[in-house]
Design an enzyme around this catalytic site. Structure first.
Site, mmCIF file in Angstrom:
data_model
loop_
_atom_site.group_PDB
_atom_site.id
_atom_site.type_symbol
_atom_site.label_atom_id
_atom_site.label_comp_id
_atom_site.label_asym_id
_atom_site.label_seq_id
_atom_site.Cartn_x
_atom_site.Cartn_y
_atom_site.Cartn_z
ATOM 1 C CD GLU A 62 12.582 0.398 -8.891
ATOM 2 O OE1 GLU A 62 12.557 -0.566 -8.107
ATOM 3 O OE2 GLU A 62 11.620 0.692 -9.622
ATOM 4 C CE LYS A 110 10.308 -0.078 -15.491
ATOM 5 N NZ LYS A 110 10.697 1.315 -15.248
ATOM 6 N N GLY A 141 4.297 10.761 -13.734
ATOM 7 C CA GLY A 141 4.482 10.733 -12.290
ATOM 8 C C GLY A 141 3.768 9.518 -11.739
ATOM 9 C CG PHE A 145 -2.220 0.728 1.049
ATOM 10 C CD1 PHE A 145 -3.106 0.408 0.023
ATOM 11 C CD2 PHE A 145 -2.555 1.763 1.917
ATOM 12 C CE1 PHE A 145 -4.289 1.126 -0.145
ATOM 13 C CE2 PHE A 145 -3.740 2.475 1.768
ATOM 14 C CZ PHE A 145 -4.603 2.151 0.731
ATOM 15 C CB THR A 153 5.386 -6.108 -2.747
ATOM 16 O OG1 THR A 153 5.552 -7.052 -3.808
ATOM 17 C CG2 THR A 153 4.193 -6.508 -1.895
ATOM 18 C CG ASP A 187 13.585 0.020 -13.207
ATOM 19 O OD1 ASP A 187 12.691 -0.496 -12.508
ATOM 20 O OD2 ASP A 187 13.357 0.797 -14.142
ATOM 21 C CD GLU A 224 -0.130 -1.865 -20.368
ATOM 22 O OE1 GLU A 224 -0.865 -2.429 -21.171
ATOM 23 O OE2 GLU A 224 1.093 -1.737 -20.572
#
Lengths: 345, 345
Positions: free
Chosen positions: B209, B224, B321, B8, B96, B220, B149
């Protein structure tokens, strides 16, 4: 699925080659077998078939300047309207050229087909700019699909992008380089070529509209802007609503002087929400050479969407040719087949 | 639809705000009413609810450093695994943080949910890079959806673009600027700022990150690239397969010297088909400032897809953002809801 062609120019023939080459893949991967029941052309005759028209024969016939009525097992048809009223196609591909004075006869072709319960795929932006609301309602009423991905940015997903990939988001405006001919001309002029030389290059590549003045004067971009605004923003706009300025007045000197300040000129189509509704414009604008629009050279197209939830998102089509417009027809065909087979389950 | 959150953080909370604000629209336009049955966090407790958790209360609680167990009508849960095994959600949002050593515990969370017949939406790229084949099969087997996505380019459609908008076309390779932190750093360094200052700016914007080294070292972007290759090209690749070079060695002088030849540096992720399979790389590359990649500045991302039928097609996300990543969760939710309601008809 029984298909028919209304218009059998460069785009339709490139598409015919693709579906012929990919016959096996379409059958195995998509469970789709196509049979061509009719072809209507302006200068090469119009025919329907007692069997299925061999598309490769039809392509060769037209490219050799022949008449389709010479093909085996075909029946000549007097005109397109009779063909549409009589044929038993499930789907028609409408690819007649743009008419900027009202979009005819394409609007009538599409209306006739939809009323007869035939799905329609078009690459002609006229009907979307002049009669979108009516044609969309007609398609809904007759429970058929009306698709037109190829009308703006060829096969690059624009309408499908918003419909399928931006659920819940709203398009608030857009800006784009949407006309390949003028972009190629401006790019060539950047390198010092004259306007006339650059236009000839566009014509040599076969990308200029049948009437190149429609490109130069900004009509093609204006009609595309209206199509986008009508579909993506419910604008209910008309090509005459677009504040339109073409590139005829631009000189090599203009581009040289822009270049001295790190800029260039691009023909930009824009839609903006204002208090008095949606404002549409097409005009040459000064853009930094290091901007996204500045980076679009040659026949490349860019569309930047401004959205509420997804911010600014652009789609770029790099140096497309006729194959990419032909792909739009395939993509629309497969989308229709997909929802068609789903609804039958 | 009953939903639960695993994680969260910023993205999940921005998403919670969106669905709270758009409650009426979701109900009217999409016939979708959401009820939050559980939230699991690492540092603010994990709870399930006897009723429905008020998301705005939960957001405020976490942002004030509180513990979710203080919220009314909630029952504390010992850990995420017990929560997933016991909750009656229809869909979980897994957000997470990325673990580049195997993607855990997110892989286990998703596996548990899918096995229990719960749809999963994740914004964590680890599971797609480390366990895509397994999780996809698991989702199919249990007839639920697994969507992600937001794992690449936030809410900009990448996976959905190929799935929904490029039917029949094949992705042959791609290249892209996929990491916002390193792109912002390189852009800042172009203007003469030091590496350290530029990194601080990225951290100030909250885009780096959790562990900024993952950005700087190219991890990262590599993860991806693997996610894209696995989903779009069936690569079955692993992050260790990526030839990876980060931006730590780049100096302001390197950028100055590139600038003298009209170029700049961008961290480019690439996938290329070769005779020995799909080759993946992440490395700083020299790009013209007037190229599409050169035009991507700040946090902007670009992905150029190379396809068979549609040629080269790029998607550009302009200065995103956290809201844009949150939109990815909404877009996945609405796609699941769409196919879910269709299949019930």
């Amino acid at each position: 699925m029984k298909i028919a062609f209304v218009g059998f120019g460069n785009v339709a023939r490139a598409f015919a080659r693709i579906i012929d080459e990919r016959r096996t893949e379409l059958a195995h991967r998509f469970d789709l077998t196509l049979s061509t029941v009719a072809i209507a052309t302006a200068n090469h005759g119009s025919v329907r078939s007692t069997d299925s028209i061999d598309l490769i024969n039809a392509v060769a016939c037209v490219e050799q300047g022949g008449n389709l009525t010479r093909l085996p097992q075909t029946i000549p048809i007097a005109d397109t309207q009779s063909l549409l009223e009589g044929c038993d196609a499930d789907l028609i591909f409408e690819t007649t050229p743009l008419n900027i004075e009202g979009g005819q006869p394409a609007v009538t072709h599409i209306r006739t087909a939809l009323r007869r319960g035939i799905h329609v795929v078009t690459a002609n932006k006229g009907p979307i700019a002049f009669a979108y609301e009516e044609l969309r309602s007609l398609a809904q009423e007759h429970e058929v699909e009306f698709r037109f991905e190829g009308t703006v940015m060829d096969g690059a997903p624009v309408f499908n992008l918003v419909e399928s990939c931006l659920p819940g988001a709203r398009v608030l405006g857009f800006s784009g380089v949407l006309n390949s001919t003028t972009n190629l001309i401006l790019t060539e002029m950047e390198s010092g070529h004259s306007f006339e030389e650059s236009l000839k290059e566009a014509q040599r590549l076969g990308i200029a509209e049948t009437n190149a003045e429609h490109d130069i004067d900004g009509w093609d971009a204006a009609v595309k802007a209206v199509a986008l605004a009508n579909v993506l923003m419910n604008a209910n706009a008309h090509p005459a609503d677009v504040a339109r300025e073409g590139i005829a007045g631009i000189t090599v000197e203009n581009l040289k002087s822009a270049s001295e300040s790190g800029s260039t000129l691009r023909l930009i189509a824009r839609a903006r929400l204002s208090e008095r509704g949606i404002r549409l414009s097409v005009a040459p604008e000064k853009m930094s050479v290091t901007s996204l629009f500045g980076s679009a050279r040659g026949t490349s197209n860019v569309l930047m969407l401004e959205t509420d939830l997804m911010g600014e998102l652009a789609i770029v089509e790099n140096n497309p040719g006729v194959e990419q417009t032909a792909y739009a027809l395939l993509s629309d065909l497969l989308n229709i087949h997909r929802s068609f087979s789903r609804s039958k389950k």
